[in-house]
Write a protein that holds these residues in place. Sequence first.
Motif, PDB file in Angstrom:
ATOM      1  N   ASP A 195       0.962  -1.243   0.083  1.00 37.41           N
ATOM      2  CA  ASP A 195       0.058   0.026   0.028  1.00 37.41           C
ATOM      3  C   ASP A 195       0.931   1.296   0.006  1.00 37.41           C
ATOM      4  O   ASP A 195       0.237   2.431  -0.362  1.00 37.41           O
ATOM      5  N   ASP A 196       2.210   1.026   0.346  1.00 39.42           N
ATOM      6  CA  ASP A 196       3.038   2.313   0.473  1.00 39.42           C
ATOM      7  C   ASP A 196       4.447   2.003   0.172  1.00 39.42           C
ATOM      8  O   ASP A 196       4.689   1.005  -0.204  1.00 39.42           O
ATOM      9  N   ARG A 200       4.619   3.606  -3.590  1.00 36.94           N
ATOM     10  CA  ARG A 200       3.702   4.736  -3.563  1.00 36.94           C
ATOM     11  C   ARG A 200       3.860   5.507  -4.911  1.00 36.94           C
ATOM     12  O   ARG A 200       2.913   5.879  -5.371  1.00 36.94           O
ATOM     13  N   TRP A 203       1.220   3.908  -7.093  1.00 35.55           N
ATOM     14  CA  TRP A 203      -0.182   4.113  -6.924  1.00 35.55           C
ATOM     15  C   TRP A 203      -0.560   5.750  -6.956  1.00 35.55           C
ATOM     16  O   TRP A 203      -1.772   5.966  -7.270  1.00 35.55           O
ATOM     17  N   TRP A 248      -4.851   1.518   2.399  1.00 32.94           N
ATOM     18  CA  TRP A 248      -4.535   2.260   0.967  1.00 32.94           C
ATOM     19  C   TRP A 248      -5.725   2.948   0.677  1.00 32.94           C
ATOM     20  O   TRP A 248      -5.580   4.122   0.028  1.00 32.94           O
TER      21      TRP A 248
END
Length: 380
Positions: A195-196, A200, A203, A248
């Motif tokens: 999620d990071d 990142r 995303w 997220w």
Amino acid sequence: MIIDSHAYCFEALDSPRGYASGEEHLQWAQAANASHHQPAMRIPDGELGPSEVLDPAGTHDTDNLPDLRFRVNKPRGRVVWNWEGREYTKYFLPPNLRNTEFTPFSLDSEMHYAGVEGVLLHTDPALVRDSSYLQEIVERFPGRMFAMAPVDEWRIIPETDAVIAETVRAIEEHGLHAVKFIPPLCYRTSDEAWDDGRYRPFWEAVTALGVPIFFTLGTGPDDLKGVTRTKAQEQRGYLDEHRTLMRWMERYPDAVCNLTHGFPWRTFLNDEQESIELPDEIWEPFSNPNVSIEVCFPVRIGDIFEYPYREVWPTLAQMLERIGPANLMWGTDMPFQNRFCTYRQSRQWIEGQFTDWAGLSADDLSMVMGGTAARVLGVG
């Protein structure tokens, strides 16, 4: 409008399109057959055999699979491999295919017969990874077939800019409608949460595209490591992935997303395999109205429960109560659900038997069978 939110079209499993070669495509298919729950069958007598021999480490390391002459028998539409002097196959692909392919023309005929007006085409590294191929289908069937962009998740960390460029091109140049993201494939190269961190930049670029993102969650970093786990450990791993998803969603509050296949139903079967038992915390992500989930039972547990799947009716009733019809979307995993029921039956068990049993209103049924998918995809 009836929309199937989960279908596939793909070329033969030895087609090089979207792969470095036809051999690479076959390696992905070999790894997929190794881990799939369908049984391996000896040719010609049908005696059951092991399929883990296709990938003994259970890692999906396509560069280090054993040489068992894994190949396709195109006239019979099935894969074949050799083990201990005998030939084996597995009906991961349903047995009614030819050439190990499922063309958009075959899908269109199935849709026409079953009264399905739209489908969303998914991607998978064992089946289809070429966005230009999906573009051709979308352009051939405008307003009827939609498609999502493939992502090589295992390349995001080592090749961030390249994967971003490929995803942006699929949406902006090839005109695809969503992004498919499979977290278990991230763990091929790193145990880092997806999620990071080093994910990142990916995303930031992908959420800026403004299209929905479809997540196929697994049960955590041990998914592709050949680790033997208890059912409780797998359940815990899946719920941990829910927490990653919730982080997220907090970071990208405007993003619209979906959980494909529903929950991992086999993981939440009771010990007697008579019913599905879901913990309360499994509903936590759905406090966010931007996340929906697929209603997709036959393809996942059709070998355990038979049509019309009465054993899952209480679970679908729970989903309607805890998530709501506006965040549920019908999906089939076509053509794979044909292993257990017809395309028409995949509609009928919900629209007929279940609806009568649950007292589902026409408006709520309409949302599940197409309204939610239309909203998420932004189609009329």
